[in-house]
Design an enzyme around this catalytic site. Structure first.
Site, PDB file in Angstrom:
ATOM      1  CG  ASP A   1      -0.592  63.358  66.442  1.00 50.86           C
ATOM      2  OD1 ASP A   1      -0.092  61.936  66.806  1.00 50.86           O
ATOM      3  OD2 ASP A   1      -0.738  63.216  65.931  1.00 50.86           O
TER       4      ASP A   1
ATOM      5  CD  GLU B   1       0.618  66.615  64.075  1.00 47.59           C
ATOM      6  OE1 GLU B   1      -0.682  66.338  64.042  1.00 47.59           O
ATOM      7  OE2 GLU B   1       1.421  66.481  62.905  1.00 47.59           O
TER       8      GLU B   1
HETATM    9  C1  PEP Z   1      -3.957  65.160  64.181  1.00 49.62           C
HETATM   10  O1  PEP Z   1      -3.196  64.951  64.867  1.00 49.62           O
HETATM   11  O2  PEP Z   1      -4.525  65.861  64.920  1.00 49.62           O
HETATM   12  C2  PEP Z   1      -4.266  64.381  62.963  1.00 49.62           C
HETATM   13  C3  PEP Z   1      -5.153  65.663  61.897  1.00 49.62           C
HETATM   14  O3  PEP Z   1      -3.192  64.093  61.924  1.00 49.62           O
HETATM   15  P1  PEP Z   1      -3.648  62.390  62.303  1.00 49.62           P
HETATM   16  O4  PEP Z   1      -5.082  61.927  63.601  1.00 49.62           O
HETATM   17  O5  PEP Z   1      -3.555  61.308  61.542  1.00 49.62           O
HETATM   18  O6  PEP Z   1      -2.498  61.763  62.955  1.00 49.62           O
HETATM   19 MG    MG Z   2      -1.388  64.150  63.790  1.00 45.66          MG
END
Ligand code: PEP
Ligand code: MG
Length: 841
Positions: free
Chosen positions: A727, A703
């Protein structure tokens, strides 16, 4: 030229306003000024003047000098959330004060331990009057130090154009959990100042200049208050069109669900024009999509239940006994209901009523009620007063989940009141196909809706995350929340079309539209049934590429539900979601039990537990985080685990121990460098050896762009990758994923993000490792062929999306997906990529 001396209102160290760890102040959105780290506990008047604003939370006060210069003093950062705790105001609005008079006393211990910071800002809020300001530095002594010497301009005309088109907006419900306090007020005033028009913010009978932060704060706009904008001037239309959606979106305030919630307009009919998120069609009302589906039926108005009872009573003991018995009866009923629902495997509903049962044990609720019976009030009066008081308090909390529970509290409160008054719930007269229209529905009412007749409902309050919306989704009926209040004027029996996916209500549709809608509805239903019927089958492309389709979950219930919808395991357990409501850290055993229960629910299917991923937009109540200038670039994700190894080690042990109950993998969030991965894996390995359990697979989230780019090197050491597109997109495009203005542009289909996913997939495969996507992009049907084409092996999607995403995979051939992805990464924008997919369908 006039000069005004602003004496220091507090003693302490002077800081430049630019250093205050809150952009609203540091970027001078409220105005220029100075910050003081206080050492004394009474804020005093900086000059002789009039108190023009005292915030209802008593953390901010404004004094206006006879020249018109306004100075706002804002004690601490985010102290509005204390709701007055720790502050005692000694003055009232309109009061004259002399320099040095006491304004607000501060309970330093309480505020210092509860607030982010005690830094107190002294701000010149009407900067348009200021020609020059000389600021002090070093140490300030209250009532003695000349903190700022302000030279005023001669010409104080504000240049507003009072002539031109007058535009009055529709009414909006303010979504900010703590109303329009300093931060959103500053954002609003800054927005308004961009326009030449005179812009007013209207609440009820009161109206203030929307370009004045103090003016806005004076209006004391609370959560769910209705406001309107009025603009007069050459750019009045664009002003209202630009500002209104920003207010509806929370003006960038934390904890606000950026949804547009139109409310009724209470102004007279002769207004010049109405703009904003209104359909413009009197027969089409807009709201928030709460549960998908299209319903065609006749209107049935559900009205607020009214109870009749005496307010006074003679015997407090007798009233307490009556209340205790009624509460006990309600508890027994809820317990039976819960057991029944569990038997019917309706875990989601059972959990809601379990929560209701717990509410009845709330000591605050009983304390308030008993204090009233002791004063000679009847059990009914005391109880109603207690639950409405607490519900109102919950509704304004900064925690969206708790605020949403206010409706549950009212619901369970009415249940007890019904027992006390012996009042039967009113029976609704339902036509064969009904659409309910209400101000608010309670979860109990919603759970007992006769779905053979009721095909949907809309409410003027609520949002997509309320229990009522969750119930509507589990009942599989359409729902729209926050619908325009005109809905309450619809006569019973009026034909309606409710679109729960789009958040609209059509009144009196033509026969032709009804026919078309019924056809559309039938096609959607057919598709949904087909997807669901095939949910248990594998997701294989037409040319044989098998995609693993797994679920993103936040707890055991969702794990169970995912199985019924064809989930092949869990690709992302957001472990932080398990403990969001806690005020203390979960123990190793508590964590172990949850992971074990999820594994048992999955019946042998694999589970990926992501270690605690907090920081940035995800605060945890039991883990106070230092204030950071760039939280998304600071202590977030795995960095917290590395900095506080005790947290990481406890969780690692719980995951390793739970491995005895199924196939468990561990995944680290926000890995940006190989060193971070190695350190985390090393800590895991130490714990594993101590426990003497077998190794488990260790993966990382992709990410951060550095990790996508270095995927080949990472792949030599990690067992698998999962791309967090939420992210990755924000870091790749440098656009905050929660920013109200940027949200619509943060699209993972941007070719730059797609190129990163491809690079990560190539890196993984070069070392024989697999790669999944667990970010929101995986749940987007349009992205499915692109992700397949980029080489992704697994899609981890939101639970309800499981059947449709599996079906989407089956629509495509891998070879077509490859071509599509290749073309996609050569596009110049996400919209071009989306068009490409649309044309290829
Ligand atoms: C993302 O960043 O795509 C993810 C799955 O983590 P979160 O949305 O929990 O930050
Ligand atoms: Mg994330």
């Amino acid at each position: 030229m006039d000069k005004v001396i602003v004496k220091s209102p507090l003693s302490g160290v002077i800081y430049p306003i630019e250093q205050v760890p809150d952009p609203v102040f540091s970027q001078k959105m409220v105005g220029d000024g100075i910050s003081i780290d206080p050492v004394n506990n009474v804020l005093v008047a900086p000059f002789d003047g009039t108190v023009t604003q005292v915030h209802s939370a008593c953390h901010a006060v404004t004094i206006t000098h006879q020249t018109g210069l306004e100075v706002m003093m804002h004690i601490g950062i985010d102290t509005v959330a204390l709701k007055g705790k720790g502050f005692t105001a000694h003055v009232k609005e309109g009061q004259e004060v002399k320099q040095g008079d006491e304004l607000i006393s501060i309970d330093m211990d309480l505020v210092a331990t509860s607030a982010k910071s005690l830094l107190t800002q002294v701000i010149l809020t009407n900067g348009e009057l200021v020609a020059d300001v000389v600021k002090a530095n070093g140490l300030a002594e209250h009532a003695v130090t000349d903190l700022m010497t302000v030279t005023l301009k001669r010409d104080t005309g504000d240049g507003e154009k009072e002539s031109g088109l007058e535009v009055l907006s529709e009414a909006l419900v303010v979504p900010n959990p703590t109303g329009l306090h300093a931060r959103p007020a500053a954002v609003l005033a800054a927005l308004a100042k961009k326009f030449d028009a005179r812009i007013e913010l209207i609440k009820g009978e009161e109206r203030v200049n929307a370009k004045s932060v103090v003016g806005i704060m004076k209006l004391n706009v609370a959560h769910l208050d209705k406001i309107q904008l009025r603009a007069i001037g050459p750019d009045s239309e664009s002003a209202v069109a630009e500002i209104l959606p920003q207010i509806a979106g929370g003006l960038g305030d934390e904890g606000t669900t950026p949804v547009s919630v139109p409310a009724s307009t209470e102004l007279s009919e002769d207004q010049t024009m109405v703009t904003g998120p209104k359909s413009g069609d009197p027969n089409l009302l807009l709201g928030v999509a709460a549960a998908p589906g299209i319903a065609v039926g006749k209107a049935v108005r559900v009205r607020e239940e009214v109870f009749d009872f005496e307010e006074e009573a003679d015997d407090a003991h007798h009233e307490n006994v009556r209340l205790d018995n009624a509460i006990e009866e309600a508890k027994n009923y809820l317990e039976a209901l819960q057991i029944n629902l569990h038997k019917q495997s309706d875990g989601a509903k059972a959990a809601i009523f379990a929560a209701h049962r717990e509410i009845l044990d709330d000591p605050d609720l009983l304390d308030i009620a008993r204090s009233l019976t002791a004063k000679g009030k009847s059990a009914e009066y005391a109880w109603q007063n207690a639950y409405t008081t607490l519900a109102d308090q919950l509704a304004v909390l900064q925690n969206e989940i708790l605020a949403g529970r206010a409706n549950d509290l009212r619901d369970v409160g009415k249940r007890v009141l019904r027992i006390l008054t012996g009042k039967e719930p009113e029976e609704l007269q339902l036509p064969d196909v009904a659409i309910l229209v209400a101000e608010e529905l309670t979860p109990s009412f919603t759970a007992t809706i006769d779905t053979t007749k009721v095909k949907g409902f809309c409410t003027t309050t609520g949002g997509a995350t309320s229990h009522v919306a969750i119930l509507a989704r589990s009942l599989d009926i359409a729902a729209v929340a926050g619908i325009e209040a005109e809905a309450l004027e619809i006569q019973d029996g009026t034909p309606l079309i409710l679109n729960g996916g789009k958040g609209t209500l059509r009144i009196n549709p033509s026969d032709e539209l009804i026919r078309q809608t019924l056809e559309e509805q039938a096609a959607m239903q057919e598709q949904k049934e087909k997807d669901l019927a095939a949910a248990g089958e594998a997701a294989v492309t037409t040319d044989g590429k098998r995609m693993e389709v797994v679920a993103n979950i936040g707890g055991v219930e969702e794990a169970r539900e995912s199985i019924t919808l064809g989930g092949e395991g869990v690709g992302l357990l957001r472990s932080e979601f398990l403990f969001l409501k806690r005020t203390t850290a979960p123990t190793e055993d508590e964590q172990y039990e949850v992971y074990r229960d999820v594994l048992l629910a999955l019946e042998g299917r694999p589970l990926i537990v992501r270690t605690l991923d907090v920081g940035g937009d995800k605060p945890l109540p039991y883990l106070p985080m230092p204030v950071e200038e760039n939280p998304f670039l600071g202590q977030r994700g795995i960095r917290i685990g590395l900095e506080r190894p005790e947290i990481f080690r406890v969780q690692a042990r719980a995951i390793l121990r739970a491995g005895a109950y199924g196939k468990i993998r561990i995944m680290f969030p926000m890995i940006a460098t190989i060193q971070e991965f190695r350190e985390a894996r090393q800590m895991l390995e130490v714990e594993r050896e101590k426990l003497g359990v077998a190794p488990i697979e260790v993966g990382i989230m992709v990410e951060v762009p550095s990790t996508a780019v270095m995927a080949e090197q990472f792949a030599k050491e990690v067992d698998f990758f999962s791309v967090g597109t939420n992210d990755l997109t924000q870091y790749c495009l440098a656009m905050d994923r929660g920013h109200p203005k940027l949200a619509s542009k943060v699209d993972g289909m941007d070719p730059s993000v797609l190129r990163m996913i491809r690079q990560a997939a190539e890196g993984a495969h070069s070392q024989g490792k697999w790669i999944g996507v667990c970010g929101g992009l995986a749940s987007d049907p349009d992205a499915v062929p692109i992700l397949i084409g980029l080489g992704v092996d697994e899609l981890s999607v939101s639970v309800p999306a499981l059947p449709s995403i599996k079906a989407e995979v089956r629509n495509w051939s891998e070879s077509d997906c490859r071509k599509l992805a290749e073309d996609g990464i050569h596009c110049v924008s996400s919209s071009e990529v989306r068009e490409l997919v649309g044309n290829a369908r």
